[in-house]
Structure formats: structure tokens, C-alpha cells
Design an enzyme around this catalytic site. Structure first.
Site, mmCIF file in Angstrom:
data_model
loop_
_atom_site.group_PDB
_atom_site.id
_atom_site.type_symbol
_atom_site.label_atom_id
_atom_site.label_comp_id
_atom_site.label_asym_id
_atom_site.label_seq_id
_atom_site.Cartn_x
_atom_site.Cartn_y
_atom_site.Cartn_z
ATOM 1 N NE ARG A 121 72.186 -21.663 15.528
ATOM 2 C CZ ARG A 121 71.780 -20.437 15.246
ATOM 3 N NH1 ARG A 121 71.522 -19.996 13.955
ATOM 4 N NH2 ARG A 121 71.269 -19.688 16.157
ATOM 5 C CD GLN A 126 66.117 -28.223 16.205
ATOM 6 O OE1 GLN A 126 65.616 -29.605 16.496
ATOM 7 N NE2 GLN A 126 65.749 -27.694 15.428
ATOM 8 C CG ASP A 129 70.425 -22.686 19.032
ATOM 9 O OD1 ASP A 129 71.287 -21.899 19.557
ATOM 10 O OD2 ASP A 129 70.039 -22.931 17.909
HETATM 11 P P1 NAD Z 1 72.221 -14.404 12.644
HETATM 12 O O1 NAD Z 1 71.672 -14.053 14.189
HETATM 13 O O2 NAD Z 1 73.476 -14.863 12.608
HETATM 14 O O3 NAD Z 1 71.468 -13.544 11.656
HETATM 15 C C1 NAD Z 1 70.264 -13.121 11.601
HETATM 16 C C2 NAD Z 1 69.753 -13.025 10.331
HETATM 17 O O4 NAD Z 1 70.441 -11.926 9.494
HETATM 18 C C3 NAD Z 1 70.037 -14.342 9.674
HETATM 19 O O5 NAD Z 1 68.789 -14.659 9.073
HETATM 20 C C4 NAD Z 1 70.869 -13.795 8.358
HETATM 21 O O6 NAD Z 1 70.517 -14.683 7.180
HETATM 22 C C5 NAD Z 1 70.400 -12.330 8.187
HETATM 23 N N1 NAD Z 1 71.609 -11.453 7.478
HETATM 24 C C6 NAD Z 1 72.746 -11.629 7.502
HETATM 25 N N2 NAD Z 1 73.425 -10.612 6.710
HETATM 26 C C7 NAD Z 1 72.411 -10.076 6.102
HETATM 27 C C8 NAD Z 1 72.284 -8.872 5.009
HETATM 28 N N3 NAD Z 1 73.335 -8.377 4.814
HETATM 29 N N4 NAD Z 1 70.966 -8.671 4.619
HETATM 30 C C9 NAD Z 1 69.973 -9.071 5.088
HETATM 31 N N5 NAD Z 1 70.144 -10.151 6.096
HETATM 32 C C10 NAD Z 1 71.297 -10.470 6.491
HETATM 33 O O7 NAD Z 1 71.413 -15.754 12.468
HETATM 34 P P2 NAD Z 1 70.197 -16.690 13.164
HETATM 35 O O8 NAD Z 1 69.236 -15.936 13.837
HETATM 36 O O9 NAD Z 1 70.996 -17.241 14.602
HETATM 37 O O10 NAD Z 1 70.027 -17.862 12.435
HETATM 38 C C11 NAD Z 1 70.288 -18.030 11.178
HETATM 39 C C12 NAD Z 1 69.696 -19.248 10.439
HETATM 40 O O11 NAD Z 1 70.076 -20.332 11.439
HETATM 41 C C13 NAD Z 1 68.095 -19.292 10.534
HETATM 42 O O12 NAD Z 1 67.836 -20.024 9.144
HETATM 43 C C14 NAD Z 1 67.758 -20.426 11.490
HETATM 44 O O13 NAD Z 1 66.562 -20.880 11.387
HETATM 45 C C15 NAD Z 1 68.801 -21.255 11.554
HETATM 46 N N6 NAD Z 1 68.905 -21.904 12.606
HETATM 47 C C16 NAD Z 1 69.167 -23.384 12.689
HETATM 48 C C17 NAD Z 1 69.001 -24.156 14.029
HETATM 49 C C18 NAD Z 1 69.330 -25.500 14.011
HETATM 50 O O14 NAD Z 1 69.431 -26.224 12.930
HETATM 51 N N7 NAD Z 1 69.356 -26.214 15.380
HETATM 52 C C19 NAD Z 1 68.890 -23.372 14.955
HETATM 53 C C20 NAD Z 1 68.893 -22.210 15.104
HETATM 54 C C21 NAD Z 1 68.808 -21.242 13.763
#
Ligand code: NAD
Length: 384
Positions: A121, A126, A129
Site C-alpha cells: 500500500r 495506489q 490497489d
Molecule cells: P481492513 O479491511 O483490513 O480492515 C477494515 C477496518 O477494520 C480497518 O479500518 C481496521 O482498523 C478495522 N479494525 C480491525 N480490527 C478492529 C477491531 N477489533 N475493532 C474495530 N475496528 C477494527 O482495512 P482496509 O479497509 O483495507 O484499510 C485499512 C487502512 O489502510 C485505512 O487506514 C486505509 O485508509 C488504509 N489504506 C491505505 C492505502 C494506501 O496507502 N495506498 C490504500 C488503501 C487503504
């Protein structure tokens, strides 16, 4: 180099790896594209659209045998692996962390495989992704199916017959899917609150007009360097669950999206919390495929639990196949640019994205998790 696009055969799948718009770009870049007849039909992309974009239509067996690069949504079936020639590059959602042993043919047949799930990531990656693209679609659709089952409307309505209060939606996990669920529920007029262990998510939640629920986790680190949530201690998880149970009892809809890459999804809604919800309420558990955030979720099913409808959809992106395919196809096309040297295949594993996404290179350089599942000595595995 010949890029191949199969018809996806997994039950319930309607997406296609490359759409005609991407095929046109790839052909212009000097590669050949072969598409299995009917590959895009369920997503609304017709064979003639692919032909007009410059693709050659073919049957399943010839497609697999003639591919230099096989692009797919889901991992090929065991029978398909038998037909793929040695040296072929496979790119798709290959589940290297969840089902590493299923990638045995990649190693034994000397194939090269890149998993879309493993793309780092980083800013440069990006546009590739695909996890985020699919999470966006799933988050949207989760709200739509919940709205369809809810015996209420979403918006606040003031009518001559009186006021209809807005629906109350609770979103657990405010990553990509959770944020899209919040945005969609808000657009429909619901009152939304959300919880995430990553305090950093609070800003995003508030910017969408929802309330961010905070739990005192005693200052522990909840986010890793990749922006993903860390696995929490049982005590920290319990603090979250206590708060969630109280809020869920007040909600009409709970959408759960909490996941930790490569691990079982955290349990956020125990049976007692579901039982305390009002009859007619809805739970959509988007973590169903990794064990579920809700204790009573049955993956792939919709059940009634003491009057609460609990849905555990496994592949919501496939139900929005046109847009999901379009986004995935763009992600794949960006990735393919890394291995396309003026129409010829060129793989440079010094590239951080290729290195990160690589499950195996010509049967060697095997991802540690896959190597471990196959009982391979660590020396043959790639450095992580
Ligand atoms: P994910 O699908 O792995 O998880 C979904 C959400 O569940 C996450 O926000 C996580 O913090 C939350 N979570 C996990 N355990 C938990 C718990 N016990 N209680 C409550 N919440 C819980 O994650 P995702 O949606 O793929 O992305 C997570 C992070 O990555 C975000 O900050 C997103 O902005 C970031 N991201 C960055 C890039 C990049 O830099 N290119 C791209 C995509 C996402």
C-alpha cells in the site's frame, strides 16, 4: 506477450478480469489479448466489444495453453492449473495468506504468480490497489442490501401523517469498506455512527458526517506501518465489544467490516449483543469470509436470529459486476504496465511492487506463507 482473460467459473462470480476499455489500451501498448468467449457477459461486456477492442476470442483450453500472462479475478481451479504451460505468469486474487496450500501447482509447475492482495500500500501502487476497489463496492452494496431488508426507511420524513424518524446505522471498522458504507448510508439519509480501533479513522468518519465512537484502549498501538489494524489483546477487544453492544442495541442496522490481514476477523458482536438488538434490525457482516465479526453469522447465508436478520455475504463485488470489473480491470492494467516492456514480458523483482506481490517466480522465490504451507525449507522461500 499474450495476455489471457478467462471466463470466471467460481459459483456466484460475475466479474471479469479485464474489460474492453483496458483491452484496447493493452493492445495499443503492443501486447496480444485473448479473451474466452462469454468472459464478460455477466458483467455486461459482450464478446463483440472485446473484438472491437482488439482481442482475439478463444475457448477455455486454448486460452489457458496459449497464455503468457493469465489475468484472473479468482485463483484458477486445480484442473486449470494442469492446462497452464510452465513459465506462465498468473495475476489475480490468489488468496496466498488465507489458502496458501492451494498454490502448490504454482510451485510444482514452475509458474510465476502475483497476488493482488499482496500489492504494497504505497503511493506508487495506489492505482493497483484492487483490495480497496473491491472494498469500496462491498461497502456500498452492504448498505443497499441492508436497506432492502429493513422494515423502515432511511431518511427523516415530515409528512402530513406525522414524522418518520431516520434509520440508525452503526458501522464497525472504518477502513475502505466501512467509509463507503458510512457515505452511502448518509446519502440515503440515515444517522450514522462508527467505531474503529485506529484512532486515525476518526477524522475520516467525522468528515462524512457520522459520529466516531471512541473507546479507551489504554494508549496501545493499534495500527501497523502499512496502515492496517494490529491484532488486539483480549482485554482491548472486550472494551470495544462492551461499547459496541450498547450502541448496537440502539441501531437499526449494523454493518461490520473489521479485518486483520491474514488472520481471523475480530469478534465484535457476541451472541448476547445480537440477542439484545431490536427485532427487525439488520446485521451485514462483511468479514464473513474471514470468520465474521458477528458470532452468529453463517458465511454465505442470511439467517433470522431472534428477529434480527444476519447476513454474511461472501462476494458482494460480484453483485455489482460491471463497476467492480471496471475498477479491477484498471487496477490490473496499471499492474501489467510493470511487466510490459514494449509488448514483451519483463519481470524485475527489484521493483518493490513486483517483489511485494510475488507469490512465486518460475516456481522458486516462494512467498514464506505458501512455502510454509507446502513444507518447503525456508532457504527456498523469498525474503519477506
Ligand atoms: P481492513 O479491511 O483490513 O480492515 C477494515 C477496518 O477494520 C480497518 O479500518 C481496521 O482498523 C478495522 N479494525 C480491525 N480490527 C478492529 C477491531 N477489533 N475493532 C474495530 N475496528 C477494527 O482495512 P482496509 O479497509 O483495507 O484499510 C485499512 C487502512 O489502510 C485505512 O487506514 C486505509 O485508509 C488504509 N489504506 C491505505 C492505502 C494506501 O496507502 N495506498 C490504500 C488503501 C487503504
Amino acid at each position: 506477450m499474450r495476455i489471457a482473460v478467462p471466463l470466471e467459473r467460481q459459483a456466484g462470480e460475475a466479474r471479469v478480469a479485464l474489460v474492453p476499455e483496458s483491452v484496447k489500451k493493452l493492445v495499443a501498448s503492443g501486447v496480444e489479448v485473448a479473451v474466452e468467449a462469454g468472459a464478460g457477459a455477466k458483467a455486461g461486456f459482450l464478446d463483440q466489444d472485446y473484438e472491437a477492442a482488439g482481442a482475439k476470442l478463444t475457448d477455455h483450453a486454448s486460452l489457458l495453453q496459449g497464455a503468457d500472462v493469465l489475468t484472473c479475478v479468482n485463483r484458477p481451479e486445480p484442473d486449470d492449473f494442469k492446462k497452464i504451460k510452465t513459465g506462465t505468469v498468473i495475476i489475480g486474487f490468489l488468496k496466498p495468506l488465507d489458502e496458501p496450500a492451494a498454490l502448490e501447482p504454482v510451485v510444482s509447475k514452475g509458474l510465476t504468480a502475483f497476488a493482488m492482495e499482496l500489492i504494497p500500500r504505497t503511493t506508487r501502487a495506489q492505482s493497483m490497489d484492487a483490495l480497496s476497489s473491491m472494498a469500496t463496492v462491498a461497502g456500498y452494496k452492504a448498505v443497499i442490501i441492508a436497506a432492502d431488508h429493513l422494515p423502515r426507511m432511511f431518511p427523516l420524513l415530515m409528512t402530513a401523517a406525522g414524522t418518520v424518524p431516520p434509520a440508525k446505522v452503526l458501522v464497525l471498522g472504518a477502513g475502505v469498506a466501512g467509509l463507503q458504507a458510512i457515505a452511502t448510508a448518509r446519502r440515503l439519509g440515515a444517522v450514522v455512527e462508527a467505531y474503529d480501533v485506529r484512532a486515525a479513522a476518526g477524522q475520516d468518519v467525522k468528515s462524512l458526517g457520522a459520529k466516531f465512537l471512541e473507546v479507551d484502549l489504554g494508549g496501545i498501538e493499534t495500527q501497523d506501518t502499512g496502515g492496517y489494524a494490529k491484532e488486539l489483546s483480549e482485554e482491548a477487544l472486550q472494551r470495544g465489544r462492551d461499547m459496541v453492544a450498547k450502541r448496537a442495541a440502539q441501531s437499526d442496522i449494523v454493518i461490520t467490516t473489521a479485518q486483520i490481514p491474514g488472520r481471523r476477523a475480530p469478534l465484535m458482536l457476541p451472541e448476547a449483543a445480537v440477542a439484545a438488538m431490536r427485532p427487525g434490525s439488520i446485521i451485514v457482516d462483511l468479514a464473513a469470509s474471514t470468520g465474521g465479526n458477528c458470532a452468529v453469522t453463517r458465511p454465505g447465508e442470511t439467517i433470522d436470529y431472534k428477529g434480527v436478520t444476519v447476513m454474511g455475504p461472501l462476494n458482494l463485488p460480484a453483485t455489482v459486476a460491471a463497476n467492480a470489473s471496471q475498477l479491477y480491470s484498471r487496477n490490473l492494467t496499471s499492474f501489467l504496465a510493470l511487466i510490459n516492456d514494449k509488448g514483451n514480458l519483463k519481470i524485475d523483482l527489484a521493483d518493490d511492487i513486483l517483489k511485494g506481490a510475488c507469490v512465486a517466480y518460475q516456481g522458486g522465490n516462494v512467498h514464506p506463507k505458501v512455502a510454509a504451507a507446502l513444507g518447503q525449507p525456508a532457504s527456498q522461500a523469498k525474503e519477506s
